[in-house]
Design a protein around this motif. Structure first.
Motif, PDB file in Angstrom:
ATOM      1  N   ARG A 127       0.929  -1.011  -0.210  1.00 38.61           N
ATOM      2  CA  ARG A 127      -0.358   0.461  -0.091  1.00 38.61           C
ATOM      3  C   ARG A 127       1.083   1.262  -0.230  1.00 38.61           C
ATOM      4  NH1 ARG A 127      -3.783   0.050   5.006  1.00 38.61           N
ATOM      5  NH2 ARG A 127      -4.565   2.029   4.195  1.00 38.61           N
ATOM      6  N   ALA A 128       2.143   0.391   0.403  1.00 38.57           N
ATOM      7  CA  ALA A 128       2.858   2.436   0.297  1.00 38.57           C
ATOM      8  C   ALA A 128       4.653   1.623  -0.390  1.00 38.57           C
ATOM      9  CB  ALA A 128       2.904   2.898   1.280  1.00 38.57           C
ATOM     10  N   LEU A 129       5.120   2.415  -0.406  1.00 39.85           N
ATOM     11  CA  LEU A 129       6.660   1.987  -1.089  1.00 39.85           C
ATOM     12  C   LEU A 129       7.474   2.443   0.035  1.00 39.85           C
ATOM     13  CD1 LEU A 129       9.373   1.608  -2.940  1.00 39.85           C
ATOM     14  CD2 LEU A 129       9.150   4.259  -3.459  1.00 39.85           C
ATOM     15  N   TRP A 130       8.044   1.033   0.657  1.00 38.73           N
ATOM     16  CA  TRP A 130       9.127   1.182   1.965  1.00 38.73           C
ATOM     17  C   TRP A 130      10.017   1.298   1.384  1.00 38.73           C
ATOM     18  CZ3 TRP A 130      12.022  -2.719   3.653  1.00 38.73           C
ATOM     19  CH2 TRP A 130      12.572  -2.656   4.585  1.00 38.73           C
ATOM     20  N   THR A 131      10.531   2.441   2.191  1.00 39.63           N
ATOM     21  CA  THR A 131      12.027   2.891   2.348  1.00 39.63           C
ATOM     22  C   THR A 131      13.072   3.038   3.020  1.00 39.63           C
ATOM     23  OG1 THR A 131      14.036   4.003   0.980  1.00 39.63           O
ATOM     24  CG2 THR A 131      12.015   5.342   1.941  1.00 39.63           C
ATOM     25  N   HIS A 132      13.891   2.481   3.659  1.00 39.69           N
ATOM     26  CA  HIS A 132      15.251   2.433   4.912  1.00 39.69           C
ATOM     27  C   HIS A 132      16.018   3.081   4.352  1.00 39.69           C
ATOM     28  CE1 HIS A 132      17.429  -0.872   2.530  1.00 39.69           C
ATOM     29  NE2 HIS A 132      18.513  -0.321   3.334  1.00 39.69           N
ATOM     30  N   TRP A 133      16.063   3.666   3.206  1.00 38.59           N
ATOM     31  CA  TRP A 133      16.798   5.042   3.774  1.00 38.59           C
ATOM     32  C   TRP A 133      16.816   6.143   4.039  1.00 38.59           C
ATOM     33  CZ3 TRP A 133      21.962   3.380   2.610  1.00 38.59           C
ATOM     34  CH2 TRP A 133      22.330   2.422   2.284  1.00 38.59           C
ATOM     35  N   PRO A 134      17.255   6.798   4.328  1.00 43.10           N
ATOM     36  CA  PRO A 134      16.917   8.734   5.141  1.00 43.10           C
ATOM     37  C   PRO A 134      16.055   9.062   3.453  1.00 43.10           C
ATOM     38  CG  PRO A 134      18.930   7.664   5.906  1.00 43.10           C
ATOM     39  CD  PRO A 134      18.699   6.523   5.125  1.00 43.10           C
ATOM     40  N   LEU A 135      15.425  10.238   3.562  1.00 35.08           N
ATOM     41  CA  LEU A 135      14.680  10.554   2.464  1.00 35.08           C
ATOM     42  C   LEU A 135      14.953  12.669   3.275  1.00 35.08           C
ATOM     43  CD1 LEU A 135      11.637   8.816   0.305  1.00 35.08           C
ATOM     44  CD2 LEU A 135      14.392   9.018  -0.485  1.00 35.08           C
ATOM     45  N   VAL A 137      13.133  15.595   2.319  1.00 37.15           N
ATOM     46  CA  VAL A 137      12.332  16.258   1.475  1.00 37.15           C
ATOM     47  C   VAL A 137      12.668  17.164   0.929  1.00 37.15           C
ATOM     48  CG1 VAL A 137       9.574  16.294   1.266  1.00 37.15           C
ATOM     49  CG2 VAL A 137      10.767  15.102   2.442  1.00 37.15           C
ATOM     50  N   ALA A 138      13.181  18.662   1.442  1.00 38.92           N
ATOM     51  CA  ALA A 138      13.297  19.844   1.163  1.00 38.92           C
ATOM     52  C   ALA A 138      14.056  19.812  -0.454  1.00 38.92           C
ATOM     53  CB  ALA A 138      14.336  20.617   2.269  1.00 38.92           C
ATOM     54  N   PRO A 139      15.505  19.224  -0.433  1.00 41.23           N
ATOM     55  CA  PRO A 139      15.350  19.198  -2.069  1.00 41.23           C
ATOM     56  C   PRO A 139      14.325  18.688  -3.513  1.00 41.23           C
ATOM     57  CG  PRO A 139      16.800  17.354  -0.912  1.00 41.23           C
ATOM     58  CD  PRO A 139      16.327  18.350   0.318  1.00 41.23           C
ATOM     59  N   MET A 140      14.422  17.163  -2.683  1.00 41.98           N
ATOM     60  CA  MET A 140      12.421  17.206  -3.983  1.00 41.98           C
ATOM     61  C   MET A 140      12.179  18.264  -3.922  1.00 41.98           C
ATOM     62  SD  MET A 140      11.877  13.217  -1.780  1.00 41.98           S
ATOM     63  CE  MET A 140      11.319  12.824  -3.371  1.00 41.98           C
ATOM     64  N   ILE A 206      17.213  12.285  -6.401  1.00 42.19           N
ATOM     65  CA  ILE A 206      16.934  13.409  -4.990  1.00 42.19           C
ATOM     66  C   ILE A 206      17.305  13.984  -3.808  1.00 42.19           C
ATOM     67  CG2 ILE A 206      17.064  15.769  -6.061  1.00 42.19           C
ATOM     68  CD1 ILE A 206      15.817  15.565  -8.174  1.00 42.19           C
ATOM     69  N   GLY A 207      15.950  12.877  -3.482  1.00 43.01           N
ATOM     70  CA  GLY A 207      15.871  12.914  -1.575  1.00 43.01           C
ATOM     71  C   GLY A 207      17.452  11.902  -1.736  1.00 43.01           C
ATOM     72  N   ARG A 208      18.162  11.123  -1.891  1.00 41.69           N
ATOM     73  CA  ARG A 208      18.670  10.346  -1.014  1.00 41.69           C
ATOM     74  C   ARG A 208      19.926  11.206  -1.232  1.00 41.69           C
ATOM     75  NH1 ARG A 208      15.416   5.917  -3.060  1.00 41.69           N
ATOM     76  NH2 ARG A 208      16.494   5.506  -5.505  1.00 41.69           N
ATOM     77  N   GLY A 209      19.965  11.812  -1.986  1.00 43.24           N
ATOM     78  CA  GLY A 209      21.579  12.704  -2.299  1.00 43.24           C
ATOM     79  C   GLY A 209      22.182  12.488  -3.408  1.00 43.24           C
ATOM     80  N   GLU A 210      21.326  10.920  -4.562  1.00 40.57           N
ATOM     81  CA  GLU A 210      22.343  10.613  -5.659  1.00 40.57           C
ATOM     82  C   GLU A 210      22.376  11.075  -6.387  1.00 40.57           C
ATOM     83  OE1 GLU A 210      20.357   7.283  -5.945  1.00 40.57           O
ATOM     84  OE2 GLU A 210      20.130   5.998  -4.195  1.00 40.57           O
TER      85      GLU A 210
END
Length: 267
Positions: A127-135, A137-140, A206-210
């Motif tokens: 029901r949602a994409l799970w990510t364990h990496w910090p995101l 949001v500001a640059p997103m 972008i949110g992950r800084g990549e």
């Protein structure tokens, strides 16, 4: 022949998508079967937007024609009694013969849900994409601002997209943090195949800084899907509302319910 419009919601996890397929079960198939039971004859429905396998909806709109007369309750409660638990009709309205669920729509609105926390969730599975990496949001948000407006979205559509023009007007692209849950809300006059999921894929990088914030605008200018980002998974995506001219008298659809108090972030 009467023309009836329906508001439909569904979890797409168990279906091959909206559109009828010979090889697998679709949302359209189970809805048409339930309608046929109430109408006592075959029914063919037309939808506002054909969602892919795994995509959900809280505000899908369909229409169909029928020679039989039934009260509105029959097209809601009666149809729901013949539907699986993960598909439901929310409302039914008779409409003018000029109404078409797809071609009368003036805007569509989607939401993509991202669960940002160190461990996976059982309740939000599929029901949602799970990510364990910090995101971050500001640059997103900054990158998203460059995508709003009327643009050629070739870099953000599937290679197999059959739309005649890649130009669309993005009315808004907002990100809201609700504890560990991030809501990406987007509305436009129309969407290309995989467009929302490709937008999400770029913003996640972008949110992950990549990638830098400027990457979103650069891709827009390149007009080259091969240079674009990864397509985000389908299960985080919801069709939440379809807009029509007021003259048709269709009810508005509420936002996807969520309880931010039930979600906490560890970042």
């Amino acid at each position: 022949m009467d023309r009836i419009a329906l508001g439909v919601e569904y979890l797409g996890s168990n279906y091959c998508g909206w559109q009828y397929q010979h090889h697998d079960l679709s949302v359209q198939q189970v809805l048409e079967q339930a309608l046929a039971r109430v109408a006592d004859r075959p029914i063919r429905v037309h939808c506002a937007g054909r969602t892919d396998a795994g995509v959900h909806a809280t505000g899908q709109v369909v229409h169909f024609e029928t020679p039989v007369e039934r009260p509105d309750r029959a097209w809601t409660l009666g149809v729901n009694a013949n539907l699986p638990d993960d598909v439901a009709v929310r409302w039914a309205r008779p409409v003018d013969a000029s109404f078409h669920a797809r071609f009368s729509a003036v805007a569509r609105h989607y939401r993509y849900l991202i669960l940002r926390r160190p461990v996976r969730s059982a309740l939000w599975h599929q029901r949602a994409l799970w990510t364990h990496w910090p995101l971050s949001v500001a640059p997103m948000r900054e990158a998203a601002a460059a995508l709003v407006g009327r643009h050629d979205f070739t870099s953000f559509r599937a290679l197999a997209c059959q739309a005649k023009s890649p130009v669309r007007t993005l009315e808004y692209l907002d990100l809201i943090e609700r504890g560990a849950l991030i809501e990406l809300n987007v509305g436009a006059d129309g969407f290309l195949h995989h467009m929302v999921r490709n937008l999400v894929g770029v913003l996640l990088a972008i949110g992950r800084g990549e990638r830098p914030v400027s990457w979103a605008a650069e891709l827009l200018a390149l007009r080259d899907r091969a240079r674009g980002g990864v397509t985000a998974p389908a299960h985080g995506l919801y069709l939440v509302r379809v807009d029509y001219p007021e003259g048709f008298g269709l009810p508005g659809d509420p936002d996807l319910p969520s309880d931010p108090k039930a979600l906490t972030s560890d970042y």
